[in-house]
Motif scaffolding. Structure first.
Motif, PDB file in Angstrom:
ATOM      1  N   SER A   1      14.538  30.342  54.617  1.00 11.63           N
ATOM      2  CA  SER A   1      15.756  31.025  54.151  1.00 11.63           C
ATOM      3  C   SER A   1      16.629  31.441  55.324  1.00 11.63           C
ATOM      4  O   SER A   1      17.856  31.328  55.270  1.00 11.63           O
ATOM      5  CB  SER A   1      15.383  32.253  53.310  1.00 11.63           C
ATOM      6  N   ILE A   2      15.989  31.906  56.389  1.00 13.49           N
ATOM      7  CA  ILE A   2      16.756  32.329  57.560  1.00 13.49           C
ATOM      8  C   ILE A   2      17.445  31.130  58.203  1.00 13.49           C
ATOM      9  O   ILE A   2      18.625  31.193  58.585  1.00 13.49           O
ATOM     10  CB  ILE A   2      15.840  33.055  58.555  1.00 13.49           C
ATOM     11  N   LEU A   3      16.720  30.018  58.309  1.00 13.48           N
ATOM     12  CA  LEU A   3      17.311  28.820  58.900  1.00 13.48           C
ATOM     13  C   LEU A   3      18.468  28.301  58.052  1.00 13.48           C
ATOM     14  O   LEU A   3      19.491  27.852  58.590  1.00 13.48           O
ATOM     15  CB  LEU A   3      16.245  27.742  59.072  1.00 13.48           C
ATOM     16  N   ARG A   4      18.321  28.357  56.729  1.00 13.39           N
ATOM     17  CA  ARG A   4      19.425  27.934  55.849  1.00 13.39           C
ATOM     18  C   ARG A   4      20.637  28.833  56.035  1.00 13.39           C
ATOM     19  O   ARG A   4      21.784  28.367  56.011  1.00 13.39           O
ATOM     20  CB  ARG A   4      18.971  27.942  54.391  1.00 13.39           C
ATOM     21  N   SER A   5      20.381  30.130  56.204  1.00 17.31           N
ATOM     22  CA  SER A   5      21.489  31.069  56.402  1.00 17.31           C
ATOM     23  C   SER A   5      22.201  30.791  57.721  1.00 17.31           C
ATOM     24  O   SER A   5      23.437  30.796  57.790  1.00 17.31           O
ATOM     25  CB  SER A   5      20.969  32.506  56.375  1.00 17.31           C
ATOM     26  N   VAL A   6      21.417  30.533  58.781  1.00 19.35           N
ATOM     27  CA  VAL A   6      22.013  30.219  60.079  1.00 19.35           C
ATOM     28  C   VAL A   6      22.826  28.930  59.978  1.00 19.35           C
ATOM     29  O   VAL A   6      23.932  28.820  60.523  1.00 19.35           O
ATOM     30  CB  VAL A   6      20.918  30.101  61.154  1.00 19.35           C
ATOM     31  N   GLN A   7      22.272  27.945  59.267  1.00 13.79           N
ATOM     32  CA  GLN A   7      23.000  26.690  59.097  1.00 13.79           C
ATOM     33  C   GLN A   7      24.286  26.919  58.312  1.00 13.79           C
ATOM     34  O   GLN A   7      25.333  26.348  58.637  1.00 13.79           O
ATOM     35  CB  GLN A   7      22.122  25.670  58.363  1.00 13.79           C
ATOM     36  N   GLY A   8      24.222  27.760  57.285  1.00  8.81           N
ATOM     37  CA  GLY A   8      25.420  28.057  56.501  1.00  8.81           C
ATOM     38  C   GLY A   8      26.495  28.732  57.332  1.00  8.81           C
ATOM     39  O   GLY A   8      27.678  28.399  57.239  1.00  8.81           O
ATOM     40  N   ILE A   9      26.084  29.687  58.180  1.00  6.05           N
ATOM     41  CA  ILE A   9      27.047  30.369  59.058  1.00  6.05           C
ATOM     42  C   ILE A   9      27.652  29.370  60.039  1.00  6.05           C
ATOM     43  O   ILE A   9      28.867  29.376  60.282  1.00  6.05           O
ATOM     44  CB  ILE A   9      26.357  31.535  59.794  1.00  6.05           C
ATOM     45  N   GLY A  10      26.820  28.491  60.600  1.00  3.00           N
ATOM     46  CA  GLY A  10      27.334  27.468  61.504  1.00  3.00           C
ATOM     47  C   GLY A  10      28.286  26.510  60.804  1.00  3.00           C
ATOM     48  O   GLY A  10      29.279  26.059  61.392  1.00  3.00           O
ATOM     49  N   THR A  11      27.992  26.207  59.538  1.00  4.99           N
ATOM     50  CA  THR A  11      28.860  25.312  58.771  1.00  4.99           C
ATOM     51  C   THR A  11      30.252  25.893  58.625  1.00  4.99           C
ATOM     52  O   THR A  11      31.254  25.203  58.836  1.00  4.99           O
ATOM     53  CB  THR A  11      28.257  25.059  57.374  1.00  4.99           C
ATOM     54  N   LEU A  12      30.336  27.160  58.257  1.00  2.90           N
ATOM     55  CA  LEU A  12      31.641  27.777  57.998  1.00  2.90           C
ATOM     56  C   LEU A  12      32.406  28.091  59.270  1.00  2.90           C
ATOM     57  O   LEU A  12      33.645  28.132  59.251  1.00  2.90           O
ATOM     58  CB  LEU A  12      31.454  29.060  57.181  1.00  2.90           C
ATOM     59  N   THR A  13      31.688  28.298  60.373  1.00  3.55           N
ATOM     60  CA  THR A  13      32.380  28.712  61.595  1.00  3.55           C
ATOM     61  C   THR A  13      32.569  27.585  62.600  1.00  3.55           C
ATOM     62  O   THR A  13      33.542  27.586  63.348  1.00  3.55           O
ATOM     63  CB  THR A  13      31.611  29.850  62.293  1.00  3.55           C
ATOM     64  N   PHE A  14      31.642  26.621  62.606  1.00  4.94           N
ATOM     65  CA  PHE A  14      31.643  25.642  63.703  1.00  4.94           C
ATOM     66  C   PHE A  14      31.943  24.221  63.238  1.00  4.94           C
ATOM     67  O   PHE A  14      32.837  23.557  63.783  1.00  4.94           O
ATOM     68  CB  PHE A  14      30.294  25.689  64.423  1.00  4.94           C
ATOM     69  N   ASP A  15      31.211  23.702  62.249  1.00  4.44           N
ATOM     70  CA  ASP A  15      31.391  22.309  61.844  1.00  4.44           C
ATOM     71  C   ASP A  15      31.037  22.154  60.371  1.00  4.44           C
ATOM     72  O   ASP A  15      29.883  22.332  59.986  1.00  4.44           O
ATOM     73  CB  ASP A  15      30.504  21.394  62.700  1.00  4.44           C
ATOM     74  N   MET A  16      32.020  21.797  59.549  1.00  5.87           N
ATOM     75  CA  MET A  16      31.799  21.656  58.113  1.00  5.87           C
ATOM     76  C   MET A  16      30.823  20.536  57.785  1.00  5.87           C
ATOM     77  O   MET A  16      30.276  20.487  56.679  1.00  5.87           O
ATOM     78  CB  MET A  16      33.128  21.396  57.405  1.00  5.87           C
ATOM     79  N   ARG A  17      30.572  19.644  58.714  1.00  3.15           N
ATOM     80  CA  ARG A  17      29.652  18.541  58.447  1.00  3.15           C
ATOM     81  C   ARG A  17      28.193  18.985  58.446  1.00  3.15           C
ATOM     82  O   ARG A  17      27.297  18.203  58.132  1.00  3.15           O
ATOM     83  CB  ARG A  17      29.867  17.418  59.465  1.00  3.15           C
ATOM     84  N   TRP A  18      27.956  20.256  58.761  1.00  7.31           N
ATOM     85  CA  TRP A  18      26.610  20.814  58.656  1.00  7.31           C
ATOM     86  C   TRP A  18      26.310  21.321  57.253  1.00  7.31           C
ATOM     87  O   TRP A  18      25.261  21.906  57.034  1.00  7.31           O
ATOM     88  CB  TRP A  18      26.434  21.965  59.638  1.00  7.31           C
ATOM     89  N   LEU A  19      27.239  21.133  56.340  1.00  8.02           N
ATOM     90  CA  LEU A  19      27.109  21.714  55.002  1.00  8.02           C
ATOM     91  C   LEU A  19      25.736  21.412  54.408  1.00  8.02           C
ATOM     92  O   LEU A  19      25.385  20.250  54.193  1.00  8.02           O
ATOM     93  CB  LEU A  19      28.204  21.163  54.080  1.00  8.02           C
ATOM     94  N   PRO A  20      24.940  22.441  54.102  1.00  7.81           N
ATOM     95  CA  PRO A  20      23.587  22.206  53.609  1.00  7.81           C
ATOM     96  C   PRO A  20      23.510  21.922  52.119  1.00  7.81           C
ATOM     97  O   PRO A  20      22.437  21.664  51.604  1.00  7.81           O
ATOM     98  CB  PRO A  20      22.876  23.528  53.935  1.00  7.81           C
ATOM     99  N   ILE A  21      24.648  22.008  51.441  1.00  8.02           N
ATOM    100  CA  ILE A  21      24.670  21.783  49.992  1.00  8.02           C
ATOM    101  C   ILE A  21      25.313  20.434  49.730  1.00  8.02           C
ATOM    102  O   ILE A  21      26.382  20.141  50.267  1.00  8.02           O
ATOM    103  CB  ILE A  21      25.469  22.889  49.285  1.00  8.02           C
ATOM    104  N   PRO A  22      24.715  19.563  48.899  1.00  9.59           N
ATOM    105  CA  PRO A  22      25.356  18.274  48.591  1.00  9.59           C
ATOM    106  C   PRO A  22      26.754  18.490  48.049  1.00  9.59           C
ATOM    107  O   PRO A  22      26.981  19.322  47.177  1.00  9.59           O
ATOM    108  CB  PRO A  22      24.435  17.671  47.527  1.00  9.59           C
ATOM    109  N   GLY A  23      27.694  17.777  48.571  1.00  8.98           N
ATOM    110  CA  GLY A  23      29.081  17.940  48.148  1.00  8.98           C
ATOM    111  C   GLY A  23      29.766  16.615  47.970  1.00  8.98           C
ATOM    112  O   GLY A  23      29.127  15.579  47.812  1.00  8.98           O
ATOM    113  N   GLU A  24      31.080  16.630  48.023  1.00 11.18           N
ATOM    114  CA  GLU A  24      31.863  15.423  47.827  1.00 11.18           C
ATOM    115  C   GLU A  24      31.938  14.644  49.131  1.00 11.18           C
ATOM    116  O   GLU A  24      33.013  14.429  49.694  1.00 11.18           O
ATOM    117  CB  GLU A  24      33.258  15.798  47.326  1.00 11.18           C
ATOM    118  N   ALA A  25      30.777  14.273  49.657  1.00  7.39           N
ATOM    119  CA  ALA A  25      30.712  13.608  50.961  1.00  7.39           C
ATOM    120  C   ALA A  25      31.195  12.169  50.852  1.00  7.39           C
ATOM    121  O   ALA A  25      30.917  11.485  49.890  1.00  7.39           O
ATOM    122  CB  ALA A  25      29.295  13.643  51.502  1.00  7.39           C
TER     123      ALA A  25
END
Length: 622
Positions: free
Chosen positions: A314-338
């Motif tokens: 859970s902590i790693l997912r949260s860190v990845q989520g924070i990195g996604t929103l602040t640094f690179d959207m391509r880290w998005l951990p949730i399947p999206g309209e890729a």
């Protein structure tokens, strides 16, 4: 009496407001970008029409799930209601009465100008340097916040509420007696009213309360005044929720869209507050210094226990989520309209993280380093980190990127504070009067180069819009770190200026992409309105291109996709039986779906138009 300087500033502010209005009239296409804007439009229109907190779309006469929409749901007593607070509809009502949907854009254009002024004021309050305040203002104007100054949804007004509450809280902290209480109450009032625009304004409350809570001694009366100020706004939200959902919760979005995560997150975020409060008391400091080793060991055990309870995943997912929103959207951990890579496309544009939109914002980390090293600097600027940390923490943990938009709209209220921090960092590096002019020249040059070098192929565009700004943000941060160590200060200022030029050009590109989508939705609605009579029902595929019809025609809009067209046949039959004319505006596959579901059985179809792959026809009883 006005001084000459104040008269100049007031005149400049009025000029900016006039320019904002001119831009809305001459450049903005008043079409919706998203379902959110569709609903704010309908909420304002129906409030003016006397429908109160309900939206009129034929549901009361012909209940059907196809008359609902995303975030527009039926209430238990047979009405339709949108999930959002109603402050935006109330604020926009006089503008809408005069100017229609364009009036809602003007509200946000004026809010954008007000936000620039408030950003300048807060920077002056805390840093007491006009150059720093001006730089912060200019930096904010280059960020993607500017795009929301030419929009209909209430993000700009919400940011103004956050900044207004913040500047009043600063005044309250520096005042005493009844004046301090009055200013604290005013701060709470502005925040409460802001929550009637968007509930996420409430994320500014930790920043508003922290100065009073951590004061020595704690200023409990100011905290109570701040809380009392929230009451009118909260009461308005509760009244609307009670009417729509029979709920007394100010955080309710209706039965389908609860916001239970807000208080849970607040509880988790508040868990270290009491230990921090104890640690900042004068009597505690001597004891903590004497037992520093034991306290550090205990803190490590607490952190380790938290990791074990929450779980490393859970902590790693949260860190990845924070990195996604602040640094690179391509880290998005949730399947999206890729598409191809992990890049997200909305319309013709790439979805971007905070630094991919405005690469200079990472320089705020240097301000954090200064605050950590020097207690005096922490007192000056530490408060500026609270709103960004709260927003990034909450939305990053859940990786909520804001849906259909090209940037991080949920982090908008963080931008003024981050810009002030960046301005604070670079101000000591200015080398005489030439520095600002060199910075402007570099920023303009980078912005021109950006516009000239935009590539055409998908792969190249992904590199240009997503990879280059990541590299640029790291390079600018590296230059700032070097300058902080006393070297190449002018180079660092120019690097920040270049990144600001990139940010401004990127903001304009985002605004152009959004404008194209708005233009398509606007023109689609106008073209269809020219065909439809009043009091008809029209079946369409998605709401955004068609809900603008309500500006021209009194029609009911049905969305068969909401129940896979299962109820379309019944709704068509009931409409025809009541004397309501029935139209369908869909691509061929939409018509095929209706036919396969038997919705058109026993009916005749008269084709009226075929434009942009959308076939418009009238359905009639045989």
């Amino acid at each position: 009496m006005y001084t000459m300087g104040r008269m100049v500033r007031t005149g400049l502010l009025a000029l900016l407001a006039c320019c904002a209005i001119v831009i809305v009239y001459t450049w903005v296409v008043p079409g919706p970008l998203s379902i959110d804007e569709v609903l704010y439009h309908r909420m304002t229109r129906d409030l003016i029409a006397g429908n109160g907190f309900y939206l009129e779309n034929g549901y009361e006469q012909m209940p059907s799930p196809e008359l609902e929409a995303l975030y527009l749901r039926a209430t238990s007593d047979g009405h339709l209601a949108a999930q959002y607070p109603y402050g935006t509809a109330v604020l926009a009502a006089p503008f809408y009465l005069s100017l229609g949907l364009r009036g809602m854009f003007i509200v946000n254009a004026l809010a954008f100008v007000a936000a620039l002024w408030l950003c300048h004021r807060i920077a002056l309050q805390l840093l007491r340097d006009r150059t720093t305040a001006l730089v912060a203002c200019v930096l904010l104007a280059t960020t993607y916040f500017a795009e929301y100054g030419v929009a209909a949804w209430p993000h700009a007004t919400a940011v103004v509420a956050v900044l207004g509450a913040a500047t009043l809280a600063i005044d309250a902290y520096r005042a005493s007696g009844r004046r301090a209480l009055a200013l604290a109450a005013a701060s709470g009032l502005v925040a409460g009213v802001g929550a009637t625009f968007r509930l996420d304004v409430l994320f500014c409350l930790p920043a508003l309360g922290a100065p009073f809570f951590f004061a020595s001694p704690t200023r409990f009366r100011s905290l109570l005044a701040l809380g009392a100020g929230l009451v009118p706004g909260a009461a308005f939200i509760v009244a609307a929720n009670l009417a729509r959902w029979h709920s007394l919760s100010p955080l309710s979005y209706g039965p389908q869209q609860q916001t239970n995560h807000y208080p849970l997150f607040a509880l988790a975020a508040a868990s270290p507050i009491i230990p921090l409060w104890i640690a900042t008391r004068p009597r505690s400091r001597a004891w903590l210094r004497a037992h520093a080793q034991q306290v550090t060991l205990a803190a490590l055990f607490v952190v380790l226990g938290g990791v074990l309870v929450v779980g490393a995943d859970s902590i790693l997912r949260s860190v990845q989520g924070i990195g996604t929103l602040t640094f690179d959207m391509r880290w998005l951990p949730i399947p999206g309209e890729a598409i191809g890579s992990k890049a997200l496309l909305f319309g013709a544009g790439f979805k971007k993280a905070l630094l991919q939109s405005s690469p200079f914002l990472g320089v705020a980390l240097v301000a954090l380093w200064r605050a950590v090293k020097q207690r005096e600097e922490l007192r000056r600027i530490g408060w500026l980190f609270v709103v960004p940390a709260t927003l990034i923490g909450f939305f990053g943990v859940f990786a909520w990127h804001g849906g259909i938009c090209l940037n991080q709209r949920y982090l908008l209220a963080a931008l003024p504070f981050l810009c002030i921090l960046v301005a604070y960092v670079v101000r000591p590096w200015f080398d005489g009067a030439r520095t600002p002019w060199l910075a402007v020249a570099v920023a303009v040059a980078v912005a021109i180069a950006y516009r000239a070098l935009i590539p055409m192929t998908f792969e190249s565009r992904e590199t240009f819009f997503l990879t280059i700004p990541v590299v640029l943000s790291l390079a600018v941060l590296a230059a700032a770190v070097v300058a902080e160590r006393g070297h190449a200060k002018l180079l660092a200022v120019l690097a920040v200026a270049g990144a600001a030029g990139w940010s401004a050009a990127n903001t304009y590109e985002d605004a152009l992409d959004s404008r194209s989508l708005r233009a398509y939705n606007y023109n689609t609605s106008r073209n269809l309105a020219a065909i439809l009579p009043d009091h008809a029902i029209v079946f369409v595929t998605v709401p955004e291109p068609y809900y603008g019809i309500i500006e021209y025609r009194d029609v009911v809009i049905a969305l068969p996709y909401l129940d896979q067209s299962a109820g379309a046949g019944s709704l068509i039959a009931r409409s025809l039986a009541s004397g309501r004319r029935v139209f369908v505006a869909m691509p061929k596959n939409g018509w095929t779906e209706l036919e396969n579901r038997g919705a058109l059985a026993g009916k005749s179809v008269r084709r009226l138009s075929d434009r942009d792959h959308v076939i418009v026809g009238e359905v009639e009883a045989r």
